[in-house]
Design an enzyme around this catalytic site. Structure first.
Site, PDB file in Angstrom:
ATOM      1  N   GLU A 147      33.846  35.367  24.243  1.00  0.00           N
ATOM      2  CA  GLU A 147      35.078  35.781  23.620  1.00  0.00           C
ATOM      3  C   GLU A 147      35.722  34.387  22.866  1.00  0.00           C
ATOM      4  OE1 GLU A 147      38.151  37.702  25.362  1.00  0.00           O
ATOM      5  OE2 GLU A 147      38.607  38.872  23.653  1.00  0.00           O
ATOM      6  N   PHE A 162      49.290  37.938  26.073  1.00  0.00           N
ATOM      7  CA  PHE A 162      50.019  37.445  25.077  1.00  0.00           C
ATOM      8  C   PHE A 162      49.808  37.835  23.726  1.00  0.00           C
ATOM      9  CE2 PHE A 162      46.314  35.018  23.880  1.00  0.00           C
ATOM     10  CZ  PHE A 162      46.680  34.709  22.731  1.00  0.00           C
ATOM     11  N   GLU A 172      53.216  34.958  30.275  1.00  0.00           N
ATOM     12  CA  GLU A 172      54.248  33.908  30.471  1.00  0.00           C
ATOM     13  C   GLU A 172      54.191  33.228  29.030  1.00  0.00           C
ATOM     14  OE1 GLU A 172      51.312  34.433  31.772  1.00  0.00           O
ATOM     15  OE2 GLU A 172      50.588  32.716  32.635  1.00  0.00           O
ATOM     16  N   ARG A 173      53.267  33.457  28.079  1.00  0.00           N
ATOM     17  CA  ARG A 173      53.559  32.735  26.746  1.00  0.00           C
ATOM     18  C   ARG A 173      54.664  33.216  25.899  1.00  0.00           C
ATOM     19  NH1 ARG A 173      50.321  29.901  29.072  1.00  0.00           N
ATOM     20  NH2 ARG A 173      48.062  30.512  29.800  1.00  0.00           N
ATOM     21  N   CYS A 204      42.534  42.029  20.269  1.00  0.00           N
ATOM     22  CA  CYS A 204      41.423  42.526  21.388  1.00  0.00           C
ATOM     23  C   CYS A 204      40.516  43.342  20.298  1.00  0.00           C
ATOM     24  CB  CYS A 204      42.119  43.150  22.212  1.00  0.00           C
ATOM     25  SG  CYS A 204      43.148  44.404  21.735  1.00  0.00           S
ATOM     26  N   SER A 250      41.862  39.355  29.856  1.00  0.00           N
ATOM     27  CA  SER A 250      40.850  38.927  29.539  1.00  0.00           C
ATOM     28  C   SER A 250      40.085  39.375  30.754  1.00  0.00           C
ATOM     29  CB  SER A 250      40.665  37.520  29.682  1.00  0.00           C
ATOM     30  OG  SER A 250      41.215  37.046  30.854  1.00  0.00           O
ATOM     31  N   LYS A 278      54.966  42.797  34.307  1.00  0.00           N
ATOM     32  CA  LYS A 278      55.090  41.381  34.376  1.00  0.00           C
ATOM     33  C   LYS A 278      54.292  41.053  32.844  1.00  0.00           C
ATOM     34  CE  LYS A 278      52.723  38.299  34.811  1.00  0.00           C
ATOM     35  NZ  LYS A 278      52.383  37.150  33.589  1.00  0.00           N
TER      36      LYS A 278
HETATM   37  P1  NAD Z   1      45.037  36.631  30.286  1.00  0.00           P
HETATM   38  O1  NAD Z   1      43.620  37.371  31.166  1.00  0.00           O
HETATM   39  O2  NAD Z   1      44.682  35.307  30.441  1.00  0.00           O
HETATM   40  O3  NAD Z   1      46.172  37.171  30.681  1.00  0.00           O
HETATM   41  C1  NAD Z   1      46.907  38.529  30.868  1.00  0.00           C
HETATM   42  C2  NAD Z   1      47.894  38.559  32.124  1.00  0.00           C
HETATM   43  O4  NAD Z   1      47.245  38.356  33.287  1.00  0.00           O
HETATM   44  C3  NAD Z   1      48.997  37.727  31.962  1.00  0.00           C
HETATM   45  O5  NAD Z   1      49.955  38.424  32.050  1.00  0.00           O
HETATM   46  C4  NAD Z   1      48.611  36.649  32.762  1.00  0.00           C
HETATM   47  O6  NAD Z   1      49.970  35.896  33.261  1.00  0.00           O
HETATM   48  C5  NAD Z   1      47.948  37.270  33.953  1.00  0.00           C
HETATM   49  N1  NAD Z   1      46.900  36.084  34.596  1.00  0.00           N
HETATM   50  C6  NAD Z   1      46.324  35.141  34.033  1.00  0.00           C
HETATM   51  N2  NAD Z   1      45.645  34.559  34.805  1.00  0.00           N
HETATM   52  C7  NAD Z   1      45.703  35.475  35.985  1.00  0.00           C
HETATM   53  C8  NAD Z   1      45.100  35.140  37.282  1.00  0.00           C
HETATM   54  N3  NAD Z   1      44.273  34.141  37.602  1.00  0.00           N
HETATM   55  N4  NAD Z   1      45.581  36.122  38.154  1.00  0.00           N
HETATM   56  C9  NAD Z   1      46.309  37.209  38.014  1.00  0.00           C
HETATM   57  N5  NAD Z   1      46.989  37.273  36.740  1.00  0.00           N
HETATM   58  C10 NAD Z   1      46.613  36.470  36.026  1.00  0.00           C
HETATM   59  O7  NAD Z   1      44.825  37.334  28.663  1.00  0.00           O
HETATM   60  P2  NAD Z   1      45.469  36.502  27.612  1.00  0.00           P
HETATM   61  O8  NAD Z   1      45.140  35.368  27.181  1.00  0.00           O
HETATM   62  O9  NAD Z   1      47.216  36.670  27.910  1.00  0.00           O
HETATM   63  O10 NAD Z   1      45.184  37.510  26.484  1.00  0.00           O
HETATM   64  C11 NAD Z   1      43.917  37.579  25.564  1.00  0.00           C
HETATM   65  C12 NAD Z   1      43.010  38.334  26.473  1.00  0.00           C
HETATM   66  O11 NAD Z   1      43.348  39.789  26.380  1.00  0.00           O
HETATM   67  C13 NAD Z   1      41.644  38.493  25.598  1.00  0.00           C
HETATM   68  O12 NAD Z   1      40.549  38.187  26.475  1.00  0.00           O
HETATM   69  C14 NAD Z   1      41.721  39.830  25.019  1.00  0.00           C
HETATM   70  O13 NAD Z   1      40.485  40.264  24.579  1.00  0.00           O
HETATM   71  C15 NAD Z   1      42.403  40.448  25.902  1.00  0.00           C
HETATM   72  N6  NAD Z   1      43.075  41.931  25.523  1.00  0.00           N
HETATM   73  C16 NAD Z   1      42.327  42.960  25.640  1.00  0.00           C
HETATM   74  C17 NAD Z   1      43.012  44.236  25.363  1.00  0.00           C
HETATM   75  C18 NAD Z   1      42.379  45.444  25.276  1.00  0.00           C
HETATM   76  O14 NAD Z   1      42.672  46.566  24.987  1.00  0.00           O
HETATM   77  N7  NAD Z   1      41.116  45.465  26.007  1.00  0.00           N
HETATM   78  C19 NAD Z   1      44.171  44.076  24.628  1.00  0.00           C
HETATM   79  C20 NAD Z   1      44.852  42.875  24.162  1.00  0.00           C
HETATM   80  C21 NAD Z   1      44.091  41.662  24.788  1.00  0.00           C
END
Ligand code: NAD
Length: 502
Positions: A388, A155, A182-183, A287, A232, A179
């Site tokens: 985190e 998001f 969804e937020r 991130c 994450s 994909k």
């Molecule tokens: P998230 O992991 O909750 O979601 C990321 C994506 O995964 C979304 O599209 C979500 O719909 C999907 N998802 C969520 N739960 C799932 C599941 N159980 N099974 C399959 N797919 C699922 O992350 P977020 O809250 O949207 O974003 C924040 C996180 O992203 C933080 O941990 C941040 O550090 C990380 N991030 C990392 C980078 C990097 O470059 N390393 C960059 C941006 C964000």
């Protein structure tokens, strides 16, 4: 008769059209500053994902065989459209994510850099040729598209991170299915519209909105060849394992705990400015945000005084107002999680220098706001260091030496970015050489590489080997092929021995 929804519906983009027919499940999209639901987003099931894949399959022969020059033209046209729509992108990002509109403009600018690089595709897709590797034999290599690629994005950068993936993927001749989170799903549909207007064939880019159901359908679909993920760490680990089990190429970028080491010889005003900007920008939901400061030697006291002073001047408010410095966090669940960490940090014995729990924004009383929060005297055992937090919570730890600071970073499970602030070239060089992370800043707090390098962390911040965008992106989205050819006028005769090169 079914009552019409009270809020607008955000649909998928399938085969060149927006679609949400037959959707059984929806998710809420908030206006985080006002604390209310502003739209609902369709959640794709397996059938929706399958139709995106079928549309991509149909488009692939055409797009993958489109000449390099024409593909470059499409990307140049897309670049111009994104530039023209930059303000609209920023407004959408700000309204669904909550970040300040000027911060969102920065996100669009960094996305454009990646499109700029992808426009150089004719040069980037050149192979190599070795003449006369044997008698009348030449060998050459080429890089061909992987096929149907999918991207699953977080998001916090709803515009930039999808572009990090889709621009190089399409440039390499692949079809791409996004994909989005969804937020904040709306920017994905503007991207789709602009790609279509730029001349990309229908089906070559698709959007499936949704949650785990859509993600799992992509991870297991036999016709999807490559998966890129940013999010994450627990989900990144799951994506890497599941996609690999299903025979796909995968890169999965995870979470982070980014450290900034401040040496006693640093310009402490510059270091304090950098800590506040990188710790609280986007309400800490980056991130590459600095979430842990390590003050070395006697830097801590004067540094913390400066940081507290600056925090007092920050304006927290609605992201639409460019005079504000920091907006809300993304959802009520995120707010509650972050508030829980602040409570824990205080209980665990850290010194709470600034407490963001008390912030109130006039006119936006229901918004998901948390003020900038600062803890000092944090130890590695505390949950505010171990986890985190992904919110406006900055912590300070103290270290006697640079060696100790590097050792602390090295045992941390994440390895996205780390920065050092110092006036010593020797300290900076030691830090950049020894620290176990993927992106290093020297007097730069958020060292996100420019679009012609590549982005990625180490350890639990990246599962897979190739980084995103830049040269690594072009490698990820292409498969190597090597041709060995012999052209000569006479038959060399039969030889059952193993061919040698002399
Ligand atoms: P998230 O992991 O909750 O979601 C990321 C994506 O995964 C979304 O599209 C979500 O719909 C999907 N998802 C969520 N739960 C799932 C599941 N159980 N099974 C399959 N797919 C699922 O992350 P977020 O809250 O949207 O974003 C924040 C996180 O992203 C933080 O941990 C941040 O550090 C990380 N991030 C990392 C980078 C990097 O470059 N390393 C960059 C941006 C964000």
């Amino acid at each position: 008769m079914k009552a019409p929804p009270l809020v607008r519906t955000i649909g998928h983009f399938l085969g060149g059209k927006i679609a949400d027919d037959g959707t059984a499940r929806f998710g809420d999209v908030y206006d985080p500053a006002r604390g209310r639901v502003q739209a609902r987003v369709a959640f794709a099931d397996e059938a929706v994902v399958d139709s995106a894949v079928r549309a991509a399959e149909e488009a692939f022969p055409k797009w993958s065989r489109t000449t390099l020059g024409r593909r470059a033209e499409v990307l140049f046209a897309f670049r111009e459209r994104v530039r023209t729509h930059a303000a609209e992108f920023a407004r959408i990002v700000s309204s669904e994510h909550g970040k300040i509109v000027t911060d969102a403009q920065g996100e669009v600018a960094r996305a454009l850099e990646v499109i700029d690089f992808a426009c150089g595709l004719p040069h980037l897709l050149k192979g190599e040729l070795s003449e006369s590797v044997s008698g009348n034999v030449d060998t050459y290599s080429m890089r061909q598209p992987v096929g149907i690629c999918a991207g699953i994005t977080p998001f916090n950068f709803p515009m930039m991170v999808p572009i990090w993936m889709l621009a190089p993927a399409l440039a390499c001749g692949n079809c791409f299915i996004l994909k989005p989170s969804e937020r904040d799903p709306s920017t994905s549909l503007l991207v789709a519209k602009l790609l279509q207007e730029s001349g990309l064939p229908d089906g070559a880019f698709g959007v499936v909105q949704g949650d785990k159901v859509a993600v799992d359908a992509l991870l297991t679909h036999p016709r999807v060849n490559a998966i890129s993920f940013v999010g994450s760490t627990p989900i990144a680990r799951y994506i890497y394992r599941t996609a690999a089990e299903h025979g796909k190429r995968v890169q999965a970028l995870g979470g982070a705990k980014n450290h900034m080491v401040v040496m006693p010889d640093a310009d402490l005003d510059a270091a304090a400015d950098a800590l506040v900007s990188s710790g609280y920008g986007s309400a800490g939901q980056r991130c590459m945000a600095i979430s842990a400061c390590i003050s070395v030697g006697d830097a801590a006291e004067p540094l913390m005084r400066r940081v507290v002073d600056r925090i007092g001047k920050l304006r927290v408010g609605c992201g639409e107002d460019a005079n504000n410095d920091m907006g809300p966090v993304v959802t009520p669940a995120a707010r509650n999680r972050i508030l829980g960490y602040i409570e824990n940090g205080a209980k665990e014995g850290a010194t709470l220098l600034c407490d963001g729990r008390t912030v109130r924004v006039a006119g936006f009383e229901d918004g998901f706001f948390i003020g900038p929060t600062l803890f000092d005297h944090v130890t590695p055992q505390m949950s505010i260091y171990r986890d985190e937090i992904f919110g406006p919570v900055l912590i300070n730890m103290r270290s006697k030496t640079l060696e100790d600071a590097i050792a602390t970073i090295d045992v941390n499970p994440w390895g996205n970015g780390a920065a050092i602030f110092t006036r010593s070239g020797a300290a900076a060089r030691k830090f950049q050489t020894e620290v176990q992370v993927g992106m290093v800043g020297v007097n730069v707090p958020i060292p996100v590489p420019v679009g012609y390098y590549s982005f990625g962390g180490w350890k639990a911040s990246l599962f897979g080997d190739l980084h995103l965008y830049g040269p690594a992106g072009f490698r990820f989205y292409t498969r190597g092929k090597v041709v060995t050819s012999r052209w000569h006028d006479s038959n060399a005769g039969m030889n059952l021995g193993f061919p040698t090169h002399r």
